[in-house]
Design an enzyme around this catalytic site. Structure first.
Site, PDB file in Angstrom:
ATOM      1  N   ASP A 104       0.789  -1.234   0.000  1.00 22.69           N
ATOM      2  CA  ASP A 104       0.000   0.000   0.000  1.00 22.69           C
ATOM      3  C   ASP A 104       0.823   1.287   0.000  1.00 22.69           C
ATOM      4  O   ASP A 104       0.272   2.386  -0.137  1.00 22.69           O
ATOM      5  CB  ASP A 104      -0.960  -0.002   1.205  1.00 22.69           C
ATOM      6  CG  ASP A 104      -0.243  -0.248   2.552  1.00 22.69           C
ATOM      7  OD1 ASP A 104       0.928   0.160   2.708  1.00 22.69           O
ATOM      8  OD2 ASP A 104      -0.867  -0.854   3.453  1.00 22.69           O
ATOM      9  N   HIS A 119       6.475  -7.793  -1.182  1.00 25.45           N
ATOM     10  CA  HIS A 119       5.403  -8.248  -2.074  1.00 25.45           C
ATOM     11  C   HIS A 119       5.028  -7.196  -3.118  1.00 25.45           C
ATOM     12  O   HIS A 119       3.958  -7.258  -3.710  1.00 25.45           O
ATOM     13  CB  HIS A 119       4.187  -8.675  -1.247  1.00 25.45           C
ATOM     14  CG  HIS A 119       4.464  -9.874  -0.377  1.00 25.45           C
ATOM     15  ND1 HIS A 119       3.655 -10.292   0.648  1.00 25.45           N
ATOM     16  CD2 HIS A 119       5.484 -10.763  -0.399  1.00 25.45           C
ATOM     17  CE1 HIS A 119       4.167 -11.374   1.226  1.00 25.45           C
ATOM     18  NE2 HIS A 119       5.285 -11.670   0.608  1.00 25.45           N
ATOM     19  N   CYS A 178       2.273  -2.399 -22.920  1.00 26.16           N
ATOM     20  CA  CYS A 178       3.556  -1.703 -23.035  1.00 26.16           C
ATOM     21  C   CYS A 178       3.534  -0.842 -24.285  1.00 26.16           C
ATOM     22  O   CYS A 178       3.204  -1.334 -25.364  1.00 26.16           O
ATOM     23  CB  CYS A 178       4.692  -2.723 -23.097  1.00 26.16           C
ATOM     24  SG  CYS A 178       6.252  -1.988 -23.610  1.00 26.16           S
ATOM     25  N   GLY A 218       2.178  -6.811  13.200  1.00 30.74           N
ATOM     26  CA  GLY A 218       0.951  -7.056  12.438  1.00 30.74           C
ATOM     27  C   GLY A 218       1.062  -8.085  11.338  1.00 30.74           C
ATOM     28  O   GLY A 218       0.492  -7.895  10.268  1.00 30.74           O
TER      29      GLY A 218
HETATM   30  N1  APR Z   1      -2.150  -3.968  14.867  1.00 31.93           N
HETATM   31  C1  APR Z   1      -1.248  -4.989  14.787  1.00 31.93           C
HETATM   32  N2  APR Z   1      -1.568  -6.203  14.286  1.00 31.93           N
HETATM   33  C2  APR Z   1      -2.826  -6.400  13.868  1.00 31.93           C
HETATM   34  C3  APR Z   1      -3.813  -5.391  13.919  1.00 31.93           C
HETATM   35  C4  APR Z   1      -3.424  -4.129  14.462  1.00 31.93           C
HETATM   36  N3  APR Z   1      -4.290  -3.107  14.546  1.00 31.93           N
HETATM   37  N4  APR Z   1      -4.970  -5.902  13.420  1.00 31.93           N
HETATM   38  C5  APR Z   1      -4.710  -7.165  13.065  1.00 31.93           C
HETATM   39  N5  APR Z   1      -3.422  -7.486  13.327  1.00 31.93           N
HETATM   40  C6  APR Z   1      -2.707  -8.737  13.075  1.00 31.93           C
HETATM   41  C7  APR Z   1      -3.565  -9.970  13.070  1.00 31.93           C
HETATM   42  O1  APR Z   1      -3.735 -10.489  14.389  1.00 31.93           O
HETATM   43  C8  APR Z   1      -2.754 -10.912  12.195  1.00 31.93           C
HETATM   44  O2  APR Z   1      -1.793 -11.628  12.964  1.00 31.93           O
HETATM   45  O3  APR Z   1      -2.194  -8.645  11.773  1.00 31.93           O
HETATM   46  C9  APR Z   1      -2.011  -9.950  11.256  1.00 31.93           C
HETATM   47  C10 APR Z   1      -2.529  -9.956   9.854  1.00 31.93           C
HETATM   48  O4  APR Z   1      -2.237 -11.194   9.285  1.00 31.93           O
HETATM   49  P1  APR Z   1      -2.476 -11.447   7.731  1.00 31.93           P
HETATM   50  O5  APR Z   1      -3.798 -10.943   7.334  1.00 31.93           O
HETATM   51  O6  APR Z   1      -2.164 -12.880   7.510  1.00 31.93           O
HETATM   52  O7  APR Z   1      -1.408 -10.506   7.015  1.00 31.93           O
HETATM   53  P2  APR Z   1       0.105 -10.783   6.642  1.00 31.93           P
HETATM   54  O8  APR Z   1       0.802 -11.551   7.716  1.00 31.93           O
HETATM   55  O9  APR Z   1       0.667  -9.484   6.238  1.00 31.93           O
HETATM   56  O10 APR Z   1      -0.052 -11.700   5.377  1.00 31.93           O
HETATM   57  C11 APR Z   1       1.090 -12.033   4.662  1.00 31.93           C
HETATM   58  O11 APR Z   1      -0.219 -13.026   2.938  1.00 31.93           O
HETATM   59  O12 APR Z   1      -2.129 -12.827   1.725  1.00 31.93           O
HETATM   60  C12 APR Z   1      -0.756 -12.738   1.679  1.00 31.93           C
HETATM   61  O13 APR Z   1       0.659 -11.474   0.286  1.00 31.93           O
HETATM   62  C13 APR Z   1      -0.308 -11.352   1.291  1.00 31.93           C
HETATM   63  O14 APR Z   1       1.378  -9.928   2.269  1.00 31.93           O
HETATM   64  C14 APR Z   1       0.315 -10.822   2.560  1.00 31.93           C
HETATM   65  C15 APR Z   1       0.795 -12.100   3.204  1.00 31.93           C
END
Ligand code: APR
Length: 275
Positions: A104, A119, A178, A218
């Site tokens: 983002d 990513h 392209c 997170g």
């Molecule tokens: N602050 C901190 N952590 C948070 C918050 C918050 N406000 N809200 C949620 N979380 C935590 C959740 O508890 C969870 O452990 O953020 C985490 C989000 O996990 P995912 O949705 O699995 O995200 P991520 O780990 O970034 O996923 C990795 O998976 O789908 C693919 O490519 C995509 O980059 C992504 C990758």
């Protein structure tokens, strides 16, 4: 679990900090996390079905339109106090390497420099390289001098430049091509079933190998190879602090701060600012 005083002291003294972030980092900016994807932004379509090279090959316009839909929400998001606290951490001779799984651009919007985007980035484009077609082709592909992809030669313009390519954006409408060779373009993100860019992964590992402390914020740590990065730091004996409202596989070995990034980070970093 790492004792609080040990972890905070390590953070206070660190000259080089690696910050590893996942979708939870941007949750308070209004972007739902991936594993909450059955709600909000992700409710209509499972990203694991649409964000793949196979889906793009089968129906480029559907995949493009889905990314445009996601980007519309992401464009409205602003950095939260957690992003800003991380950017502010890089002061007083302290180096901070931000390694994010997020696409983002919010760390950069908050002022962090040199962010390693594992990513990719939703707002950059790159050519779609159809590996299956390339392997099946009788001749080796020619690399296009404008987009650096496998030249499609569908609509060849010898006067097109890299600048023409750089001006193209993720926007509603037909999938762009392209300007030099006519190859279909796609968002520069890592889809499911795709490898990470080796140079980007190398940069992330180098930052982890050089840090005195790692903050893991997170991430559910369910997606490899990104998920291994905090363990890489732990194996070197580096203190790891985790910020997440939920426990993860890392929590037992880190100082686990249970809560939301936008609330905990400003407090945490204020507590070490007066060192
Ligand atoms: N602050 C901190 N952590 C948070 C918050 C918050 N406000 N809200 C949620 N979380 C935590 C959740 O508890 C969870 O452990 O953020 C985490 C989000 O996990 P995912 O949705 O699995 O995200 P991520 O780990 O970034 O996923 C990795 O998976 O789908 C693919 O490519 C995509 O980059 C992504 C990758």
């Amino acid at each position: 679990m790492l004792p609080v005083t040990t972890a905070l002291e390590a953070l206070r003294r660190a000259r080089r900090i690696a910050v590893f972030t996942g979708a939870g980092m941007s949750a308070e900016s209004g972007i739902p996390t991936f594993r909450d994807r059955m709600t909000g932004l992700w409710a209509q379509t499972d990203p694991m079905e649409v964000a793949t090279p196979q889906a793009f090959r089968a129906d480029p316009q559907w995949v493009w339109d889905w990314h445009v839909h996601v980007a519309a929400a992401v464009t409205l998001a602003r950095p939260n106090p957690g992003h800003r606290a991380i950017a502010a951490l890089a002061t007083g001779g302290r180096r901070v390497d931000v390694i994010t799984q997020n696409i983002d651009g919010l760390h950069q919007a908050a002022g962090s420099g040199g962010v390693v985007e594992l990513h990719g980035n939703l707002f950059r484009l790159k050519p779609f390289i159809d590996e299956e077609a390339a392997f099946a082709a009788a001749e080796a592909p020619v690399i296009c001098g404008v987009c650096d992809g496998y030249a499609a030669w569908d609509d060849c313009d010898p006067y097109a430049t890299r600048e023409d390519f750089a001006e193209l954006r993720l926007a509603p409408g037909p999938v762009p091509r392209c300007p030099g060779c006519g190859a279909l373009l796609r968002p520069d993100v890592v889809w499911f079933n795709e490898m990470l860019d080796p140079a980007v992964l190398d940069a992330a590992m180098a930052a982890v190998d050089a840090c005195d402390v790692l903050l893991c914020i997170g991430s559910s740590l369910e997606v490899e190879p990104a998920a291994s990065l905090p363990w890489r730091a732990l194996r070197r004996g580096v203190p790891v602090l985790e910020i997440n409202p939920q426990p993860t596989a890392l929590s037992a070995q880190a100082l686990s701060l249970r809560g939301r990034a936008a609330e905990i980070l400003p407090e945490l970093l204020a507590s070490i600012a007066g060192r």
